[in-house]
Scaffold this active site. Structure first.
Site, PDB file in Angstrom:
ATOM      1  N   TYR A   1       1.015  -1.243   0.045  1.00 42.64           N
ATOM      2  CA  TYR A   1       0.006   0.090  -0.069  1.00 42.64           C
ATOM      3  C   TYR A   1       0.962   1.260   0.083  1.00 42.64           C
ATOM      4  O   TYR A   1       1.609   1.383   0.936  1.00 42.64           O
ATOM      5  CB  TYR A   1      -1.064  -0.169   1.241  1.00 42.64           C
ATOM      6  CG  TYR A   1      -1.814   1.094   1.235  1.00 42.64           C
ATOM      7  CD1 TYR A   1      -2.732   1.357   0.385  1.00 42.64           C
ATOM      8  CD2 TYR A   1      -1.603   2.156   2.395  1.00 42.64           C
ATOM      9  CE1 TYR A   1      -3.570   2.466   0.586  1.00 42.64           C
ATOM     10  CE2 TYR A   1      -2.622   2.994   2.525  1.00 42.64           C
ATOM     11  CZ  TYR A   1      -3.324   3.332   1.630  1.00 42.64           C
ATOM     12  OH  TYR A   1      -4.271   4.411   1.609  1.00 42.64           O
TER      13      TYR A   1
ATOM     14  N   ASP B   1       9.340   3.588  -0.001  1.00 43.38           N
ATOM     15  CA  ASP B   1       8.267   4.353   0.668  1.00 43.38           C
ATOM     16  C   ASP B   1       8.294   3.979   2.347  1.00 43.38           C
ATOM     17  O   ASP B   1       8.233   3.076   2.651  1.00 43.38           O
ATOM     18  CB  ASP B   1       6.856   3.609   0.196  1.00 43.38           C
ATOM     19  CG  ASP B   1       5.607   4.207   1.089  1.00 43.38           C
ATOM     20  OD1 ASP B   1       5.859   5.016   2.175  1.00 43.38           O
ATOM     21  OD2 ASP B   1       4.477   3.864   0.590  1.00 43.38           O
TER      22      ASP B   1
ATOM     23  N   LYS C   1       3.480  10.429   8.292  1.00 47.36           N
ATOM     24  CA  LYS C   1       3.126   9.841   9.707  1.00 47.36           C
ATOM     25  C   LYS C   1       3.915  10.498  10.953  1.00 47.36           C
ATOM     26  O   LYS C   1       3.867  11.444  11.047  1.00 47.36           O
ATOM     27  CB  LYS C   1       3.121   8.250   9.393  1.00 47.36           C
ATOM     28  CG  LYS C   1       1.925   7.852   8.619  1.00 47.36           C
ATOM     29  CD  LYS C   1       1.520   6.508   9.089  1.00 47.36           C
ATOM     30  CE  LYS C   1       0.663   5.941   7.628  1.00 47.36           C
ATOM     31  NZ  LYS C   1      -0.690   5.909   8.020  1.00 47.36           N
TER      32      LYS C   1
END
Ligand SMILES: Cc1ncc(COP(=O)(O)O)c(C=O)c1O
Length: 447
Positions: free
Chosen positions: A153, A255, A283
């Site tokens: 994801y 990522d 995040k």
């Protein structure tokens, strides 16, 4: 009533106001949530407030929180240093669409942590970070196709919502996974710009790179596939990808939206000692404020000065950059990492002891502050292993059982991980383990 069903009904009994409020929210907001992942049956609890390591719902229940906003909260909730920095900024202007010193200050903090990062641009989310990193990679290599890992994801832009959660039966050949578009509204043509490869299989990756040598310009990899139950790479896998990218003229993107600053100060690049060309972040770099960033080698990032677009009204807002700078400089210190990593070890050891004592088959996948329990002895090496070996229904019952004990072990999904924050203490790990110990006999009986 079946013991499994009683777990859900106990939750329902404890959350009547949440149910009512959730239904009201749903009258105004599709699925009653701000991100579709957050909707789950029978209804999510509705949050009243958060502080430290606790979430409080509108029914008056408290949860010891190891979800930590899907991993955005390694600093814990409302960390005083972060809150103070942001409060100061509130009086001095919350948005400047002109340059300001915090851009350099925050970028410098990220550069100190990631060796491969010479230059940084800020965004507002992980989605924006991966989207721009991919664009910059394509601009740099002059080749249009993206290579992405099956099951991983990377946010919600079109090119990465392909083969994220392919169901069994549609997977295709293990070395040439099916390309499956995961949302209505994404044009079929997008699939022509993406190729899919399996995780932990260098030979298969090389085969795909060779086949599409003149087309693939970017490879995006989450170094630990967090949404596939913290799947870790083989020792040589990430470095092997580095070498393949060099050989085939592909820009290599990590990522690190979830791994960044959490598995090590400099994320997975530091933890595995591998140098990508670009890193996407978000995040936990922002201490629960909405931020993202991408950065990389100078010659790659300079494409932004030479035709590759990166714009955005809210990029680099001083409010969130105060949070970023404070988190990176003052909160996530060497001592804080030691603290969190020690707690991580204690939690893992506790889970393993309790499972052994109760006769539960299982193991914990863990990298420092990040971990998950799998109720299987099988190691998970890629997305297909996860589908084959993880009983998501069983895991969901573990999750509800823990919730009923006042512990939120991770987000609602059998594939997601816990985050230990700097505000967790030993007593919170003990409390988490006590809760697990009390649900272990039921899990053992049902396994
Ligand atoms: C690895 C990874 N990349 C990208 C994203 C997207 O980040 P955001 O939700 O901030 O858009 C996520 C979100 O969970 C993620 O886990």
């Amino acid at each position: 009533m079946d013991l499994w069903d009683s777990l859900e009904s106990e939750y329902v009994d404890r959350t009547p106001k949440s149910k009512e409020r959730f239904e009201e929210i749903r009258n105004h907001v599709p699925a009653g949530v701000a991100s579709t992942y957050r909707a789950w049956d029978p209804h999510p609890f509705v949050v009243d407030r958060a502080e430290g390591v606790h979430l409080h719902d509108v029914d008056g229940n408290s949860y010891l929180d190891f979800d930590m906003n899907n991993g955005a909260g390694m600093v814990g909730h409302a960390h005083p240093a972060v809150t103070d920095a942001v409060k100061t900024q509130l009086d001095e202007g919350t948005l400047f669409t002109h340059p300001h010193d915090l851009l350099a200050e925050a970028a410098e903090e990220l550069k100190k942590r990631w060796d491969p990062v010479d230059l940084v641009r800020f965004t507002n989310s992980g989605t924006e970070s991966t989207m721009h990193a991919i664009r910059i990679a394509r601009a740099y290599t002059g080749k249009d196709k993206l290579l992405k890992i099956e099951g991983s994801y990377h946010g919600v832009h079109d090119a990465v919502l392909i083969s994220k959660s392919t169901p069994e039966g549609k997977l295709g050949h293990p070395e040439r996974p099916t390309k499956l578009i995961e949302s209505e509204g994404i044009p079929e043509a997008i699939a022509d710009t993406v190729e899919i490869a399996p995780f932990n299989d260098l030979e298969a990756v090389e085969g795909i790179m060779r086949e599409h040598m003149n087309e693939i310009g970017a490879l995006i990899v989450e170094p630990i596939v967090m949404n596939v139950g913290v799947t870790q790479p083989y020792k040589e896998f990430l470095q092997g990808l580095r070498e393949l990218c060099d050989e085939y003229g592909i820009a290599y993107i990590f990522d690190e939206v979830k791994t960044g600053v959490k598995v090590a100060p400099g994320g997975a690049a530091e933890y595995y000692d591998v140098e990508p060309d670009l890193v996407a972040m978000a995040k936990s770099i922002g201490g629960n404020f909405p931020v993202g960033a991408f950065g990389g080698r100078e010659e790659v990032m300079r494409t932004i000065e030479d035709g590759a677009a990166h714009y955005g009204t809210y990029n680099g807002s001083p409010l969130v950059l105060q949070a970023v700078t404070t988190v990176l400089r003052d909160v996530l210190t060497d001592d804080a990492y030691q603290h969190v990593n020690d707690l991580g070890e204690k939690l893992v050891a506790g889970y393993e002891d309790i499972m052994a004592d109760a006769g539960i088959d299982g193991h914990v996948e863990n990298v420092n502050s990040q971990g998950i329990v799998h109720f299987t002895e099988e190691r998970i090496e890629n997305y297909r292993d996860f589908l084959e070996h993880v009983d998501t229904e069983f895991h969901e019952n573990y999750w509800f059982a823990m919730l009923n004990q006042g512990v939120l072990p991770h987000p609602h999904d059998a594939s997601q991980q816990w985050t230990i924050s700097v505000q967790h203490e030993e007593e919170h790990i003990d409390e988490h383990l006590e809760a697990f110990k009390s649900v272990a006999p039921l899990l053992a009986e049902k396994q």
